[in-house]
Design an enzyme around this catalytic site. Sequence first.
Site, mmCIF file in Angstrom:
data_model
loop_
_atom_site.group_PDB
_atom_site.id
_atom_site.type_symbol
_atom_site.label_atom_id
_atom_site.label_comp_id
_atom_site.label_asym_id
_atom_site.label_seq_id
_atom_site.Cartn_x
_atom_site.Cartn_y
_atom_site.Cartn_z
ATOM 1 N N GLY A 62 -9.485 10.849 -10.737
ATOM 2 C CA GLY A 62 -9.258 11.638 -9.523
ATOM 3 C C GLY A 62 -8.092 12.589 -9.670
ATOM 4 N N HIS A 109 -16.506 13.753 -8.303
ATOM 5 C CA HIS A 109 -15.311 13.856 -7.468
ATOM 6 C C HIS A 109 -15.460 14.998 -6.471
ATOM 7 C CE1 HIS A 109 -12.594 11.051 -9.570
ATOM 8 N NE2 HIS A 109 -13.336 11.359 -10.623
ATOM 9 N N CYS A 124 -12.983 5.728 -15.839
ATOM 10 C CA CYS A 124 -11.798 5.184 -15.181
ATOM 11 C C CYS A 124 -10.591 5.537 -16.034
ATOM 12 C CB CYS A 124 -11.926 3.673 -15.000
ATOM 13 S SG CYS A 124 -10.505 2.938 -14.153
ATOM 14 N N GLU A 163 -12.142 5.705 -3.488
ATOM 15 C CA GLU A 163 -13.044 5.576 -4.632
ATOM 16 C C GLU A 163 -14.376 4.929 -4.265
ATOM 17 O OE1 GLU A 163 -11.646 4.581 -8.517
ATOM 18 O OE2 GLU A 163 -9.577 4.430 -7.815
ATOM 19 N N CYS A 202 -5.783 6.814 -9.035
ATOM 20 C CA CYS A 202 -7.089 7.099 -9.635
ATOM 21 C C CYS A 202 -6.871 8.154 -10.720
ATOM 22 C CB CYS A 202 -8.069 7.600 -8.578
ATOM 23 S SG CYS A 202 -9.701 8.028 -9.244
#
Length: 276
Positions: free
Chosen positions: A222, A161, A73, A210, A219
Amino acid sequence: MHFSKMHGAGNDFVVLDLRDGRAPPTPAECARIADRHFGVGCDQLLTIEPAPGADAVASYRIWNADGSVAGQCGNGARCVAAWLVRAGAAPAQDAFVITSPAGRHPVRRNARGDFVIDMGAPRFFPADVPLRGFAQTQDAYPLQIAGRTLVVGAVSLGNPHALLEVEAVDGADVAGIGAALQQHPAFPQSVNVGFAQVLAPDRLRLRVYERGAGETLACGSGACAAVALLDRRGRVRAAAGVTVALPGGELHIQQDADDHLWMAGPAAFVFEGDIP
Protein backbone atom coordinates in the site's frame (compact mmCIF):
# COMPACT_ATOMS: atom_id res chain seq x y z
CA MET A 1 3.75 -27.04 13.75
CA HIS A 2 6.39 -24.54 14.82
CA PHE A 3 5.81 -20.87 14.00
CA SER A 4 7.55 -17.52 14.34
CA LYS A 5 5.55 -14.41 15.22
CA MET A 6 6.99 -11.36 13.42
CA HIS A 7 6.01 -7.85 12.45
CA GLY A 8 7.07 -5.17 10.01
CA ALA A 9 6.13 -1.70 11.30
CA GLY A 10 3.29 -3.26 13.28
CA ASN A 11 1.89 -5.32 10.39
CA ASP A 12 2.09 -8.72 12.11
CA PHE A 13 2.53 -12.24 10.80
CA VAL A 14 2.61 -15.88 11.74
CA VAL A 15 5.45 -17.44 9.74
CA LEU A 16 5.47 -21.19 8.98
CA ASP A 17 8.44 -23.12 7.56
CA LEU A 18 7.11 -25.45 4.84
CA ARG A 19 10.36 -25.93 2.95
CA ASP A 20 10.09 -29.68 3.62
CA GLY A 21 7.12 -29.87 1.26
CA ARG A 22 4.33 -30.00 3.84
CA ALA A 23 0.98 -28.64 2.70
CA PRO A 24 -0.05 -25.23 4.00
CA PRO A 25 -2.96 -24.89 6.42
CA THR A 26 -6.43 -24.78 4.89
CA PRO A 27 -8.16 -21.37 4.67
CA ALA A 28 -10.21 -22.28 7.76
CA GLU A 29 -7.07 -23.24 9.66
CA CYS A 30 -5.37 -20.01 8.58
CA ALA A 31 -8.32 -17.99 9.88
CA ARG A 32 -8.24 -19.89 13.19
CA ILE A 33 -4.48 -19.29 13.64
CA ALA A 34 -4.95 -15.60 12.78
CA ASP A 35 -7.76 -15.12 15.31
CA ARG A 36 -6.50 -12.79 18.04
CA HIS A 37 -8.70 -14.37 20.74
CA PHE A 38 -8.65 -18.09 19.93
CA GLY A 39 -5.44 -18.42 17.90
CA VAL A 40 -1.99 -16.86 17.71
CA GLY A 41 -3.26 -13.65 16.12
CA CYS A 42 -1.96 -11.88 13.04
CA ASP A 43 -2.87 -9.76 10.03
CA GLN A 44 -1.49 -12.35 7.62
CA LEU A 45 -0.04 -15.85 7.71
CA LEU A 46 3.14 -16.45 5.67
CA THR A 47 4.38 -19.85 4.48
CA ILE A 48 8.03 -20.19 3.48
CA GLU A 49 8.36 -22.83 0.77
CA PRO A 50 11.01 -24.27 -1.57
CA ALA A 51 12.39 -21.96 -4.23
CA PRO A 52 10.96 -22.42 -7.74
CA GLY A 53 14.42 -22.11 -9.33
CA ALA A 54 18.12 -21.97 -8.62
CA ASP A 55 18.29 -18.16 -8.57
CA ALA A 56 16.06 -17.82 -5.47
CA VAL A 57 16.64 -19.00 -1.90
CA ALA A 58 12.95 -19.57 -1.13
CA SER A 59 9.40 -18.64 -2.04
CA TYR A 60 6.54 -17.48 0.16
CA ARG A 61 2.77 -17.33 0.06
CA ILE A 62 0.32 -15.14 1.97
CA TRP A 63 -3.05 -15.77 3.61
CA ASN A 64 -5.11 -12.93 5.07
CA ALA A 65 -6.62 -13.08 8.54
CA ASP A 66 -9.93 -14.33 7.11
CA GLY A 67 -8.20 -17.21 5.28
CA SER A 68 -8.33 -15.63 1.82
CA VAL A 69 -5.26 -15.70 -0.41
CA ALA A 70 -3.19 -12.56 -1.03
CA GLY A 71 -0.94 -11.94 -4.02
CA GLN A 72 1.65 -9.72 -2.36
CA CYS A 73 2.77 -8.45 1.04
CA GLY A 74 5.63 -5.98 1.28
CA ASN A 75 6.07 -6.02 5.05
CA GLY A 76 5.80 -9.79 4.92
CA ALA A 77 8.56 -9.94 2.29
CA ARG A 78 10.97 -8.17 4.66
CA CYS A 79 10.01 -10.53 7.48
CA VAL A 80 10.56 -13.55 5.21
CA ALA A 81 13.99 -12.17 4.29
CA ALA A 82 14.91 -11.70 7.97
CA TRP A 83 13.62 -15.18 8.82
CA LEU A 84 15.71 -16.77 6.05
CA VAL A 85 18.85 -14.96 7.18
CA ARG A 86 18.32 -16.09 10.79
CA ALA A 87 17.75 -19.66 9.58
CA GLY A 88 21.02 -19.60 7.62
CA ALA A 89 19.18 -20.07 4.33
CA ALA A 90 20.17 -16.63 2.97
CA PRO A 91 23.33 -14.54 3.33
CA ALA A 92 23.36 -11.97 6.12
CA GLN A 93 24.86 -9.14 4.07
CA ASP A 94 24.95 -10.17 0.40
CA ALA A 95 21.99 -9.73 -1.92
CA PHE A 96 19.63 -12.63 -2.58
CA VAL A 97 16.26 -13.35 -4.23
CA ILE A 98 12.93 -14.55 -2.88
CA THR A 99 9.73 -15.14 -4.84
CA SER A 100 6.06 -14.51 -4.10
CA PRO A 101 2.85 -15.11 -6.07
CA ALA A 102 3.53 -11.68 -7.59
CA GLY A 103 6.97 -12.64 -8.93
CA ARG A 104 10.68 -12.34 -8.21
CA HIS A 105 11.99 -10.03 -5.46
CA PRO A 106 15.69 -9.18 -5.11
CA VAL A 107 16.65 -8.34 -1.52
CA ARG A 108 19.56 -6.27 -0.18
CA ARG A 109 20.52 -4.53 3.07
CA ASN A 110 20.94 -0.78 3.53
CA ALA A 111 23.41 1.07 5.75
CA ARG A 112 21.03 0.83 8.72
CA GLY A 113 20.79 -2.95 8.31
CA ASP A 114 17.17 -2.84 7.14
CA PHE A 115 16.09 -5.20 4.41
CA VAL A 116 15.31 -3.46 1.11
CA ILE A 117 12.91 -5.32 -1.21
CA ASP A 118 12.35 -4.86 -4.93
CA MET A 119 8.55 -4.69 -5.14
CA GLY A 120 8.50 -4.53 -8.93
CA ALA A 121 7.04 -1.92 -11.27
CA PRO A 122 3.53 -0.59 -10.64
CA ARG A 123 0.89 -1.43 -13.24
CA PHE A 124 -1.65 1.29 -13.89
CA PHE A 125 -3.73 -0.13 -16.78
CA PRO A 126 -7.27 -0.76 -15.45
CA ALA A 127 -7.41 -4.39 -16.58
CA ASP A 128 -4.19 -5.09 -14.67
CA VAL A 129 -5.53 -3.80 -11.33
CA PRO A 130 -8.23 -5.15 -12.08
CA LEU A 131 -10.63 -2.21 -12.34
CA ARG A 132 -13.87 -2.50 -14.32
CA GLY A 133 -15.68 0.25 -16.22
CA PHE A 134 -12.65 2.14 -17.53
CA ALA A 135 -10.84 1.38 -20.78
CA GLN A 136 -7.85 3.69 -20.41
CA THR A 137 -5.42 4.60 -17.64
CA GLN A 138 -6.34 7.73 -15.68
CA ASP A 139 -4.69 9.50 -12.76
CA ALA A 140 -8.00 9.17 -10.91
CA TYR A 141 -11.34 7.43 -11.43
CA PRO A 142 -14.77 8.66 -10.28
CA LEU A 143 -16.77 5.99 -8.45
CA GLN A 144 -20.25 6.26 -6.96
CA ILE A 145 -20.47 5.23 -3.29
CA ALA A 146 -23.73 5.64 -1.36
CA GLY A 147 -24.94 8.49 -3.54
CA ARG A 148 -21.69 10.44 -3.66
CA THR A 149 -18.73 10.48 -6.01
CA LEU A 150 -15.32 9.42 -4.75
CA VAL A 151 -12.25 10.09 -6.89
CA VAL A 152 -9.68 7.33 -6.43
CA GLY A 153 -6.40 6.27 -7.96
CA ALA A 154 -5.89 2.61 -8.84
CA VAL A 155 -2.76 0.51 -9.36
CA SER A 156 -1.53 -3.07 -9.06
CA LEU A 157 1.59 -4.06 -7.12
CA GLY A 158 0.81 -7.75 -7.54
CA ASN A 159 -2.40 -7.01 -5.62
CA PRO A 160 -5.03 -4.33 -6.29
CA HIS A 161 -4.87 -0.91 -4.61
CA ALA A 162 -7.16 2.12 -4.56
CA LEU A 163 -6.00 5.43 -3.12
CA LEU A 164 -7.83 8.50 -1.86
CA GLU A 165 -5.90 11.67 -1.10
CA VAL A 166 -7.27 13.32 2.06
CA GLU A 167 -6.51 16.51 3.97
CA ALA A 168 -5.87 14.60 7.21
CA VAL A 169 -5.69 10.84 7.66
CA ASP A 170 -6.72 11.11 11.32
CA GLY A 171 -10.26 12.10 10.38
CA ALA A 172 -10.68 9.80 7.38
CA ASP A 173 -13.53 7.28 7.40
CA VAL A 174 -11.12 4.42 6.77
CA ALA A 175 -13.39 1.54 7.77
CA GLY A 176 -16.56 2.90 6.16
CA ILE A 177 -15.12 3.97 2.83
CA GLY A 178 -12.64 1.10 2.78
CA ALA A 179 -15.34 -1.55 3.19
CA ALA A 180 -17.58 0.15 0.61
CA LEU A 181 -14.84 0.27 -2.01
CA GLN A 182 -13.90 -3.35 -1.35
CA GLN A 183 -17.48 -4.31 -2.21
CA HIS A 184 -17.74 -1.99 -5.23
CA PRO A 185 -18.38 -3.80 -8.55
CA ALA A 186 -15.52 -1.83 -10.13
CA PHE A 187 -13.11 -4.03 -8.14
CA PRO A 188 -13.96 -7.66 -9.00
CA GLN A 189 -11.15 -9.02 -6.80
CA SER A 190 -11.84 -6.49 -4.02
CA VAL A 191 -9.09 -3.96 -3.24
CA ASN A 192 -6.73 -2.60 -0.61
CA VAL A 193 -7.82 0.97 0.12
CA GLY A 194 -5.27 3.65 1.07
CA PHE A 195 -5.88 7.11 2.53
CA ALA A 196 -2.91 9.43 1.93
CA GLN A 197 -2.04 12.84 3.34
CA VAL A 198 0.86 14.50 1.50
CA LEU A 199 3.12 16.45 3.86
CA ALA A 200 5.97 17.25 1.43
CA PRO A 201 7.35 15.90 -1.87
CA ASP A 202 9.40 13.42 0.16
CA ARG A 203 6.96 12.56 2.95
CA LEU A 204 3.35 11.43 3.39
CA ARG A 205 1.07 9.86 5.99
CA LEU A 206 -0.94 6.77 5.10
CA ARG A 207 -3.62 4.51 6.52
CA VAL A 208 -4.67 1.32 4.70
CA TYR A 209 -7.79 -0.83 4.91
CA GLU A 210 -6.64 -4.22 3.62
CA ARG A 211 -8.52 -7.03 1.95
CA GLY A 212 -9.31 -9.80 4.40
CA ALA A 213 -7.71 -8.01 7.37
CA GLY A 214 -9.28 -4.57 7.83
CA GLU A 215 -7.12 -1.62 8.82
CA THR A 216 -3.56 -2.66 9.62
CA LEU A 217 -0.77 -0.72 11.32
CA ALA A 218 1.25 -0.81 8.09
CA CYS A 219 0.92 -2.03 4.51
CA GLY A 220 4.10 -2.26 2.44
CA SER A 221 2.48 -2.75 -0.94
CA GLY A 222 0.00 0.00 0.00
CA ALA A 223 2.89 2.37 0.71
CA CYS A 224 4.39 1.56 -2.69
CA ALA A 225 1.00 2.06 -4.36
CA ALA A 226 0.53 5.44 -2.71
CA VAL A 227 3.97 6.66 -3.78
CA ALA A 228 3.47 5.39 -7.34
CA LEU A 229 0.08 7.06 -7.75
CA LEU A 230 1.06 10.34 -6.11
CA ASP A 231 4.24 10.48 -8.18
CA ARG A 232 2.14 10.29 -11.35
CA ARG A 233 0.21 13.32 -10.11
CA GLY A 234 3.40 15.23 -9.31
CA ARG A 235 2.60 15.27 -5.61
CA VAL A 236 5.73 13.35 -4.51
CA ARG A 237 9.07 12.49 -6.13
CA ALA A 238 9.48 8.73 -6.15
CA ALA A 239 12.91 8.79 -7.80
CA ALA A 240 14.28 10.92 -4.97
CA GLY A 241 12.71 8.70 -2.30
CA VAL A 242 9.61 9.13 -0.13
CA THR A 243 9.14 8.35 3.56
CA VAL A 244 5.69 6.92 4.28
CA ALA A 245 4.54 7.31 7.88
CA LEU A 246 2.00 4.64 8.87
CA PRO A 247 0.39 4.08 12.27
CA GLY A 248 2.95 1.35 13.08
CA GLY A 249 6.11 2.98 11.77
CA GLU A 250 7.86 4.38 8.72
CA LEU A 251 8.75 2.84 5.36
CA HIS A 252 11.03 4.35 2.74
CA ILE A 253 10.08 3.93 -0.93
CA GLN A 254 12.30 4.81 -3.89
CA GLN A 255 11.81 4.19 -7.60
CA ASP A 256 14.76 3.17 -9.77
CA ALA A 257 15.47 3.86 -13.44
CA ASP A 258 13.49 0.76 -14.47
CA ASP A 259 10.42 2.03 -12.55
CA HIS A 260 10.80 -0.66 -9.89
CA LEU A 261 9.86 0.41 -6.38
CA TRP A 262 12.31 -0.50 -3.61
CA MET A 263 10.93 -0.61 -0.08
CA ALA A 264 13.01 -0.39 3.11
CA GLY A 265 11.75 -0.77 6.66
CA PRO A 266 11.92 -2.80 9.87
CA ALA A 267 11.41 -6.54 10.32
CA ALA A 268 11.22 -7.83 13.89
CA PHE A 269 10.89 -11.18 15.64
CA VAL A 270 8.32 -11.20 18.46
CA PHE A 271 8.16 -14.80 19.77
CA GLU A 272 8.29 -18.47 18.80
CA GLY A 273 5.70 -21.16 19.47
CA ASP A 274 4.06 -24.40 18.38
CA ILE A 275 0.55 -24.91 17.03
CA PRO A 276 -0.96 -28.23 18.24
